[in-house]
Design a protein around this motif. Sequence first.
Motif, short mmCIF file in Angstrom:
data_model
loop_
_atom_site.label_atom_id
_atom_site.label_comp_id
_atom_site.label_asym_id
_atom_site.label_seq_id
_atom_site.Cartn_x
_atom_site.Cartn_y
_atom_site.Cartn_z
N ARG A 91 74.91 50.28 -7.73
CA ARG A 91 73.73 49.44 -7.95
C ARG A 91 73.44 48.65 -6.67
NH1 ARG A 91 74.97 46.04 -12.26
NH2 ARG A 91 74.04 47.47 -13.75
N LEU A 92 72.15 48.66 -6.30
CA LEU A 92 71.73 47.88 -5.12
C LEU A 92 70.52 47.04 -5.53
CD1 LEU A 92 72.04 47.37 -2.02
CD2 LEU A 92 70.29 49.13 -1.71
N SER A 93 70.63 45.72 -5.40
CA SER A 93 69.49 44.85 -5.76
C SER A 93 68.92 44.19 -4.51
CB SER A 93 69.93 43.81 -6.79
OG SER A 93 70.91 42.99 -6.24
N GLY B 129 61.00 34.52 -7.49
CA GLY B 129 61.01 35.67 -6.60
C GLY B 129 61.18 36.96 -7.38
N ALA B 130 60.89 38.07 -6.65
CA ALA B 130 61.01 39.38 -7.31
C ALA B 130 62.40 39.94 -7.09
CB ALA B 130 59.96 40.33 -6.75
N LEU B 131 62.84 40.72 -8.11
CA LEU B 131 64.17 41.34 -8.03
C LEU B 131 64.02 42.83 -8.36
CD1 LEU B 131 67.31 41.17 -7.87
CD2 LEU B 131 67.27 40.72 -10.33
N PHE B 132 64.27 43.65 -7.31
CA PHE B 132 64.22 45.11 -7.53
C PHE B 132 65.65 45.64 -7.56
CE2 PHE B 132 59.92 44.28 -6.34
CZ PHE B 132 59.17 45.23 -7.00
N LEU C 219 64.90 52.98 -10.85
CA LEU C 219 64.43 51.84 -10.04
C LEU C 219 63.59 50.96 -10.95
CD1 LEU C 219 63.93 50.36 -7.31
CD2 LEU C 219 61.96 51.88 -7.00
N CYS C 220 63.92 49.66 -11.01
CA CYS C 220 63.08 48.78 -11.83
C CYS C 220 62.83 47.46 -11.11
CB CYS C 220 63.72 48.57 -13.20
SG CYS C 220 65.37 47.95 -13.13
#
Length: 619
Positions: free
Chosen positions: A544-546, A603-606, A594-595
Amino acid sequence: MLIRQPLRLAALLLALAILVAGASLATYQLSQRMGFSELQSTGRHRLDLYAESLEREIGKYAYFPATLGLEREVISLLRGAGSPSRVNSYLEQLNERAGTLAIYVMDDRGQVLASSNWRRADSYVGEDLSFRPYFRDAMTGGSGRFFGIGTTRSEPGYYLSSSLAAEGRILGVAIVKVSLEQLEKSWSTVEAPVLVADENGVVILSSVPDWKFTTLRPLDPATRSAFDRTLQYNRRALQPLGINEVARLDHGARLVRMAGQKQEMISVYPVAGQFLAQSQPLSGSPWSLTVLSPLEQVAGMSAIRAAVAGVTTILLCILAAMINQRRRHLSDRLVAREALQRAHDELERKVFERTADLSATNAKLHDEVAERVRAERTLRGAQDELIQTGKLAVIGQLSAGIAHELNQPLAALRTLSGNATRFLDRGDLVTARSNLERIAQLVDRMGLITGQLKAFARKSSGQPQAVDIRQVVANAIALLEQRLKSANAQVNVHFAENELYARCDANRLQQVVVNLIGNALDAMTDEASPAVELDGTASDTMVRLSVRDHGPGLSSEAQSRLFEPFFTTKEAGVGLGLGLAISAGIVSDFGGTLCGANHPAGGALFTLEIPLAAEAAAP
Ligand code: ADP
């Protein structure tokens, strides 16, 4: 149903019983009629045969007395001149030879002159027998026949008499007495009781000894006294024979029953029971001959035939039932076979229809699959194109920074190389060397930048392999170095493990990471101190990579249309709206997801997840 079955069986059995009884009865009656007529013809035949043989036997002696008239001694004795002793001896010899009972000669007054039994004490010689009918008959008619029982010895016999004449005058009568046994000799082989009754109905001859001197009909007292007078039966009791007429049949035949409780047997035939009585007169005498054919045989034969008919009827009924059963069985089988055939045909039709449907569906499916494959190929082609387009867009975005990045060292190179020439001219080799070393470093750095660009722009091999995520992230950051610097943004990378290998394509994954960091930088243009946090972890199966930024986060529209191609909130020329769509496609190709979401703290978190590589690949 349960009640009806036994009822039907009972009715069937009753019908069978009636049928069998009817057949047996009819056969019995028919057989009896046939038996009667057979018996009648046999009886007639016997009657003729027995009468003929008796007449023949009697006939043997018929001319016997008349021949004595040819004997001179006899004639002279009748004339009163002959010797009685000579005639006696002659008659004695003759009697012996002929086997008769007695032969004797009487004068015209009925006095016995000579007799074959002259020696015996009870000899006829000298007796007056003028009362005997045979004497009278011979004297008047020339001959006489008479059955009677001897007066002296009570010996029954048949008397045959004939007048003896000379010169037209009857001199006397010659008599031959024949024993009954002699006459009955001809009946030694008879197959049925036979009897001869005289004109008085008295049985005088019979194949059954006990029947002799019995009467066929009852005698009235006048007849009895007449018998006593003539001493015909020598005062015998003359009991009735006990024959009762049951029925009269054709041709004078009668059905009679002989008295006697049990079936008495004499030699080979019964003498009691039912008989067919047939009579006929004996020619030359007032006697009648009666043959009694036992009915027992007819009854027995009829019973046997009736039983055979009954059994045959039962067998025929069983045969008919069997044939019927077999016929029904066959028809049932035929019906079953037809039903089976129909079911089979129906099944075959259905199978045919289904097969046709199936092959149509199959063909349709095949077409659809082919269509899909074609579409997928087209899509993949388009996607590859898009990826490439996306890359080029990123390169476009990066180009200003890259140009700046390359211009700087180029300017520095120009200065350093000019200075180096001057320092060489001056003989300041140390400074010249230092300048040249600086030049070499700058060239290396420029090579690095162009190398990264080349690698980014290259189309991927498409072959997934174990890729070190940390390396990919480092490369992406290096590629974006200029942008980060100009945005004054900070990138914080944190990995839980030292090595983190995912099964993917390094180049394409780098494109995704570049895209995510790029978007984060775009979102934080208004931020005073922009920062991006990259966090790498691994589970049993996934890496997992965020990527988190500290921008405004995703608007609700952006959240719902995030991965839609060409959805962008950016100005024209800045964004194409392809970045996330392509990234999502790449990650899904790796078998990952991918979400995008908003971080609770803003903030955004992908977050992207891709399968963990089981083995670490060579770097
Ligand atoms: P583009 O960057 O060309 O607009 P993308 O597909 O990369 O295309 O992004 C689509 C849109 O999603 C952006 O226009 C933006 O509105 C939104 N978006 C993407 N990343 C972020 C982010 N980190 N913060 C806020 N909005 C974002």
